[in-house]
Scaffold this motif. Structure first.
Motif, PDB file in Angstrom:
ATOM      1  N   GLU A  66       0.839  -1.195   0.000  1.00 38.94           N
ATOM      2  CA  GLU A  66       0.000   0.000   0.000  1.00 38.94           C
ATOM      3  C   GLU A  66       0.879   1.251   0.000  1.00 38.94           C
ATOM      4  OE1 GLU A  66      -3.281   0.199  -0.376  1.00 38.94           O
ATOM      5  OE2 GLU A  66      -3.407  -1.992  -0.481  1.00 38.94           O
ATOM      6  N   HIS A  74       0.758   5.560  -0.261  1.00 40.87           N
ATOM      7  CA  HIS A  74      -0.086   6.755  -0.112  1.00 40.87           C
ATOM      8  C   HIS A  74       0.576   7.908  -0.851  1.00 40.87           C
ATOM      9  CE1 HIS A  74      -2.835   9.616   1.675  1.00 40.87           C
ATOM     10  NE2 HIS A  74      -1.795  10.385   1.921  1.00 40.87           N
ATOM     11  N   THR A  78       4.557   7.946   0.079  1.00 39.65           N
ATOM     12  CA  THR A  78       5.163   7.303   1.243  1.00 39.65           C
ATOM     13  C   THR A  78       4.444   5.967   1.459  1.00 39.65           C
ATOM     14  OG1 THR A  78       3.638   8.416   2.763  1.00 39.65           O
ATOM     15  CG2 THR A  78       5.766   9.487   2.373  1.00 39.65           C
ATOM     16  N   SER A  79       5.036   5.125   2.301  1.00 38.89           N
ATOM     17  CA  SER A  79       4.406   3.842   2.578  1.00 38.89           C
ATOM     18  C   SER A  79       4.976   3.231   3.855  1.00 38.89           C
ATOM     19  CB  SER A  79       4.642   2.868   1.424  1.00 38.89           C
ATOM     20  OG  SER A  79       4.124   1.598   1.731  1.00 38.89           O
ATOM     21  N   GLU A  80       4.093   2.662   4.649  1.00 38.52           N
ATOM     22  CA  GLU A  80       4.540   1.888   5.814  1.00 38.52           C
ATOM     23  C   GLU A  80       5.009   0.505   5.377  1.00 38.52           C
ATOM     24  OE1 GLU A  80       1.710   1.835   8.988  1.00 38.52           O
ATOM     25  OE2 GLU A  80       1.516   4.004   9.012  1.00 38.52           O
ATOM     26  N   ASP A  81       4.583   0.075   4.191  1.00 38.04           N
ATOM     27  CA  ASP A  81       4.946  -1.257   3.680  1.00 38.04           C
ATOM     28  C   ASP A  81       6.313  -1.294   3.007  1.00 38.04           C
ATOM     29  OD1 ASP A  81       2.468  -2.133   4.545  1.00 38.04           O
ATOM     30  OD2 ASP A  81       1.556  -2.105   2.547  1.00 38.04           O
ATOM     31  N   PRO A  86       9.924   0.175   3.501  1.00 41.96           N
ATOM     32  CA  PRO A  86      10.841   0.942   4.350  1.00 41.96           C
ATOM     33  C   PRO A  86      11.686   1.922   3.541  1.00 41.96           C
ATOM     34  CG  PRO A  86      10.931  -1.404   4.885  1.00 41.96           C
ATOM     35  CD  PRO A  86      10.124  -1.265   3.631  1.00 41.96           C
ATOM     36  N   ASN A 123      16.254  -3.097   1.825  1.00 39.79           N
ATOM     37  CA  ASN A 123      15.758  -3.096   3.206  1.00 39.79           C
ATOM     38  C   ASN A 123      15.097  -4.390   3.651  1.00 39.79           C
ATOM     39  OD1 ASN A 123      16.575  -0.392   3.578  1.00 39.79           O
ATOM     40  ND2 ASN A 123      14.745   0.319   2.534  1.00 39.79           N
ATOM     41  N   CYS A 124      14.696  -5.230   2.703  1.00 40.19           N
ATOM     42  CA  CYS A 124      13.983  -6.461   3.068  1.00 40.19           C
ATOM     43  C   CYS A 124      14.612  -7.712   2.466  1.00 40.19           C
ATOM     44  CB  CYS A 124      12.520  -6.365   2.624  1.00 40.19           C
ATOM     45  SG  CYS A 124      11.642  -4.972   3.336  1.00 40.19           S
TER      46      CYS A 124
END
Length: 75
Positions: free
Chosen positions: A5, A7, A20-23, A25, A52-53
């Motif tokens: 998600e 935004h 931006t996104s919380e999903d 990083p 990052n992941c």
């Protein structure tokens, strides 16, 4: 992997869309149009997810929700 998600909000002062996104990083990016923002996101999301992941070699699905506020003047 689930759909990420994102935004996007219009910045009137800078005249750009800011995403931006919380999903994702570290995701903060901007572009002058929604089309340019989508192109930017297609490039930067895989880079950030790899850095990052540790996610590599996969298609990454993302969904953008946009928000823009305007004022209409009555006659």
């Amino acid at each position: 992997m689930n759909t990420l998600e994102i935004h996007a909000e219009w910045d009137d002062e800078a005249n750009v869309w800011v995403a931006t996104s919380e999903d994702v990083p570290g995701l903060v990016t901007e572009a002058a149009s929604m089309e340019a923002l989508m192109t930017r996101l297609q490039a930067i999301i895989p880079e950030l997810m790899a850095l990052n992941c540790g996610l590599t070699g996969q298609a990454i699905s993302f969904h953008v929700t946009s928000e823009r506020t305007a004022i209409a003047q009555a006659a």
